[in-house]
Design an enzyme around this catalytic site. Structure first.
Site, PDB file in Angstrom:
ATOM      1  N   HIS A  48       0.830  -1.226   0.000  1.00 42.42           N
ATOM      2  CA  HIS A  48       0.000   0.000   0.000  1.00 42.42           C
ATOM      3  C   HIS A  48       0.856   1.265   0.000  1.00 42.42           C
ATOM      4  CE1 HIS A  48      -2.970   3.003   0.978  1.00 42.42           C
ATOM      5  NE2 HIS A  48      -2.404   3.211   2.160  1.00 42.42           N
ATOM      6  N   HIS A  72       3.923   7.001   5.356  1.00 39.17           N
ATOM      7  CA  HIS A  72       2.744   7.656   5.935  1.00 39.17           C
ATOM      8  C   HIS A  72       1.985   6.802   6.954  1.00 39.17           C
ATOM      9  CE1 HIS A  72       0.545   5.448   2.745  1.00 39.17           C
ATOM     10  NE2 HIS A  72      -0.514   5.605   3.513  1.00 39.17           N
ATOM     11  N   GLU A  76       1.443   5.164  12.689  1.00 38.41           N
ATOM     12  CA  GLU A  76       0.115   4.749  13.136  1.00 38.41           C
ATOM     13  C   GLU A  76      -0.002   3.233  13.283  1.00 38.41           C
ATOM     14  OE1 GLU A  76      -3.509   5.162  14.641  1.00 38.41           O
ATOM     15  OE2 GLU A  76      -2.352   6.895  13.967  1.00 38.41           O
ATOM     16  N   ASP A  77       0.603   2.488  12.345  1.00 36.17           N
ATOM     17  CA  ASP A  77       0.343   1.050  12.271  1.00 36.17           C
ATOM     18  C   ASP A  77       1.515   0.156  12.667  1.00 36.17           C
ATOM     19  OD1 ASP A  77      -2.232   1.501  11.383  1.00 36.17           O
ATOM     20  OD2 ASP A  77      -1.647   1.586   9.288  1.00 36.17           O
ATOM     21  N   ASP A 139      -3.303   8.273  -0.941  1.00 38.50           N
ATOM     22  CA  ASP A 139      -3.624   7.212   0.018  1.00 38.50           C
ATOM     23  C   ASP A 139      -5.087   6.789  -0.136  1.00 38.50           C
ATOM     24  OD1 ASP A 139      -3.489   5.568   2.403  1.00 38.50           O
ATOM     25  OD2 ASP A 139      -4.457   7.210   3.475  1.00 38.50           O
ATOM     26  N   ASP A 260     -24.214  14.982 -24.045  1.00 37.33           N
ATOM     27  CA  ASP A 260     -22.770  15.125 -23.861  1.00 37.33           C
ATOM     28  C   ASP A 260     -22.189  13.935 -23.110  1.00 37.33           C
ATOM     29  OD1 ASP A 260     -24.020  15.688 -21.533  1.00 37.33           O
ATOM     30  OD2 ASP A 260     -23.076  17.638 -21.204  1.00 37.33           O
TER      31      ASP A 260
END
Length: 719
Positions: A48, A72, A76-77, A139, A260
């Site tokens: 990821h 990123h 947190e993880d 993300d 359209d």
């Protein structure tokens, strides 16, 4: 899956000075700390952040953004800490990772308040560094592409709803139209799969019927341009299902009425050739009135530039055409990333006006009382299509459709909005309710003694204006409550034989968790804190006597609660005298969201009609019977209202079942159904549906229009 060396090579291809060592260290660090973690799909979790970094590299972003994409989720993880990120990768990466980390669990929040609070953090983080938003969008895009791996349907819908309400509009605001379109369509597949499948099926049928249509149109347009001396590349594309769905809703038309669905883009060398190509097309083909927009001379606030037009073109087909240069195309696809501030240095300062909306979000944040209110106003600020108006000095102000001079005044400056008393539009005096149009020149008339009116909130269209008006109303209300509370305490002190002093109240601030004596006064005046409780806190020795004296007194608040709910629920309409009888007109079936008017009828009270109801013509000669009313959206949701629609459906087995299923899936309940006409092929019928408001009814109508067995459906205005 992109490999380590491929990621580095991709970054070096557009930025030869990129810090290769930093990217490699971030790659190894992220892979190590994520270790054996798995995603819902069963894939290694590290894939990821690697894919997010790849998306950022596709946008040609700087090394800091790529490294943040890789890191990123680490804080947190995993066991990694923000201090460890700082130590290994520096303070700049620490700030970026920290900004994204605080939001990485946004999709797991059930509570509206938690979601709103996290979005507030996102606004603050991206106001410091827009790269936080770019990483968060990539993300979210990768998470949406893999959303089907999540087992819980409710969780998938929650994430999709958040994507379509917050992240897609944010992507559009920074000019990333391609990402916005994909985010919307991926969310649409989760939120309304039946409607999307129906549109996809119809698009497939359209391709089969006219397999060579796009190629034929392109050939003729290229030939026409060449004949007119314009060398151009012409591309044809099919609009995404969600874009088609929204247009069906907005224009209140069926799929077959859209012209359209296929859009064509003409790419030319420079700005002058854009206008030359437009002249050739308008000379060769008949243009459709009201469909031309010039975003080159007047770019959108996010920097988007293009000429838009619609013509009855080759093969007598009505087609939508965009004309732009390669540079304009890059801005349209990548937005802020196309003219990256960190690459340009001082040149990036010129882009700051394009992100004025971000400053306005911060102002909404300042004026909103609680996170949920901030989220409400922000969605309003992000979601609207725009009109462009000008100040008398020629400054461009972008506003949502439906905006009024009040919105314009607050867009110029908060103080201009607060002191607004009138407006001139194109030199003519108008009311503050006047709806502005593209190209209007607006001159705001102010007075130093003027203050915002609570009534303005009823017609203000921007989140900034409504947040500011609400704040003023709250402050005004608080001042009145504080004066009332002070008077109540003075009276109680007098009755008990004590002199009232502010110093005495100041001594009990901690007991009531207040910061200032005015907070206690306001709470007493609003009925949130009994005046007797404040008195007892100031004079604890008097407490027992006070209780004996009050033993036979039932507090009003408690007495009301003990009685339970009354049968008569408050009418959700502003502008009525309390106790007045109210009826909803059966000729137009008004529902919340409609513009309404009241008609006084002797012996019956007030009948509520929609503002465009044909029945109102019979009351034009008696203006004294008209009452200015509007829906009250401030309280709890009222009971359902009846919305009436007229539908034409195919006379086939299962048609009625399909119709009722679509209505039920969209939260509607059929209360009455009347067949008004039938033939061998079709039924015509009037259907009454319980709905909560106009938006709810429009969603049901749009869902029905996307259903193949339904030939036509529209809101019924009589019968």
């Amino acid at each position: 899956m992109i490999r380590q060396y491929e990621l580095v090579e991709k970054v070096k291809s557009y930025d030869p000075d990129a810090d290769e060592d930093l990217i490699n260290r971030a790659y190894v660090f992220s892979m190590k700390v994520h270790g054996a973690q798995r995603r819902a799909s069963g894939d290694p979790y590290f894939l990821h952040p690697l894919e997010v970094a790849g998306l950022l590299a596709d946008m040609k972003l700087d090394t800091g953004s790529i490294v943040t994409g890789l890191l990123h989720d680490t804080v947190e993880d995993t066991v990694a800490t923000i201090d460890e990120i700082d130590k290994q990768f520096g303070s700049e990466i620490r700030q970026l990772v920290d900004g994204v980390t605080k939001l990485s669990k946004l999709e797991l929040q059930d509570s509206q308040a938690k979601q709103a609070e996290n979005f507030r953090k996102l606004v603050l983080a991206m106001s410091k560094d827009i790269r936080v938003l770019l990483v968060k969008l990539c993300d979210r895009l990768h998470n949406m592409r893999t959303l089907d791996a999540i087992a819980s349907p409710e969780k998938r819908r929650r994430i999709a709803r958040e994507t379509i309400e917050i992240y897609a509009p944010l992507a559009e605001r920074i000019g990333m139209h391609e990402m916005k379109d994909e985010l919307e369509d991926l969310a649409f597949a989760q939120l309304n799969p039946d409607a999307r499948d129906s549109i996809v099926l119809r698009l497939q049928e359209l391709r089969q019927e006219d397999s060579s249509l796009i190629d034929d149109v392109i050939r003729e347009v290229v030939a026409a341009l060449k004949e007119g001396g314009v060398d151009a590349a012409v591309l044809g594309r099919e609009k995404r299902p969600y874009s088609i769905w929204r247009k069906m809703q907005r224009k209140n038309v069926a799929f077959e009425q859209l012209f359209d669905i296929m859009a064509f883009r003409i790419m030319v060398e420079d700005k002058r050739t854009c206008y030359q190509a437009l002249g050739v097309l308008h000379d060769r083909y008949q243009s459709l009135p009201g469909r031309f927009k010039d975003y080159i001379s007047t770019p959108k606030p996010n920097g988007y530039q293009s000429l838009h037009t619609a013509v009855i073109g080759p093969l007598r087909q009505r087609i939508e055409i965009q004309i732009r240069t390669a540079e304009m195309q890059e801005v349209a696809e990548l937005g802020v990333a196309a003219h990256w501030t960190y690459k340009q240095g001082a040149a990036g300062e010129a882009d700051r006006p394009k992100y004025r909306w971000l400053q306005e979000l911060l102002e909404i944040l300042e004026h909103a009382q609680k996170p949920e209110e901030f989220l409400e106003h922000t969605k309003m600020e992000l979601f609207q299509d725009q009109v462009f108006c000008f100040t008398p000095k020629g400054m461009l102000i972008a506003l949502p459709h439906g905006a009024t001079p009040v919105d314009f005044a607050y867009a110029v400056h908060s103080e201009v909005g607060d002191t607004c008393v009138g407006a001139k539009v194109n030199g003519r005096l108008v009311t503050l309710r006047h709806v502005l149009s593209n190209g209007d020149q607006v001159d705001i008339i102010t007075s130093k003694t003027s203050r915002p009116s609570p009534e303005w909130e009823r017609f203000a269209a921007t989140g900034k204006a409504r947040a500011r008006i609400r704040k003023f109303v709250r402050q005004q209300q608080r001042t009145e409550y504080a004066e009332l509370g002070r008077a109540m305490l003075q009276k109680l002190f007098r009755q008990e034989g004590y002199d009232f002093t502010e110093k005495a109240i100041d001594g009990v601030l901690k007991i009531f968790k207040a910061q200032h004596v005015d907070d206690i006064y306001a709470n007493v005046g609003a009925g949130l804190t009994p005046s007797r409780d404040v008195f007892n806190a100031v004079f604890p020795g008097h407490k027992a006597a006070a209780q004996r004296a009050d033993a036979n007194v039932v507090p009003i608040g408690r007495a009301r609660r003990s009685q339970g709910k009354t049968k008569d629920q408050p009418v959700p309409i502003r502008g009525l005298i309390p106790g007045m009888a109210v009826h909803y007109a059966r000729c137009c079936h008004p529902i919340p969201g409609d513009r309404i008017v009241g008609i006084v009828t002797t012996g019956k009270g007030v009948t509520i009609h929609t503002i465009d109801c044909e029945t109102l013509e019979s009351f034009y000669d008696t203006p004294e019977r008209w009452v200015d009313v509007s829906w009250d959206s401030s309280g709890e949701p009222a009971e359902d209202h009846v919305g009436r629609i007229h539908a034409v459906i195919a006379n086939e087995p299962g048609s009625l079942g399909t119709l009722s299923t679509v209505i039920g899936k969209n939260g509607g309940n059929i209360t009455n159904l009347k067949i008004t006409s039938r033939s061998t092929d079709f039924f015509e019928m009037l259907i009454d549906i319980d709905v909560s408001d106009l938006k709810h009814l429009n969603n049901i109508v749009a869902a029905l229009r996307a259903t193949p067995i339904i030939s036509a459906v529209e809101r019924a205005r009589s019968g």
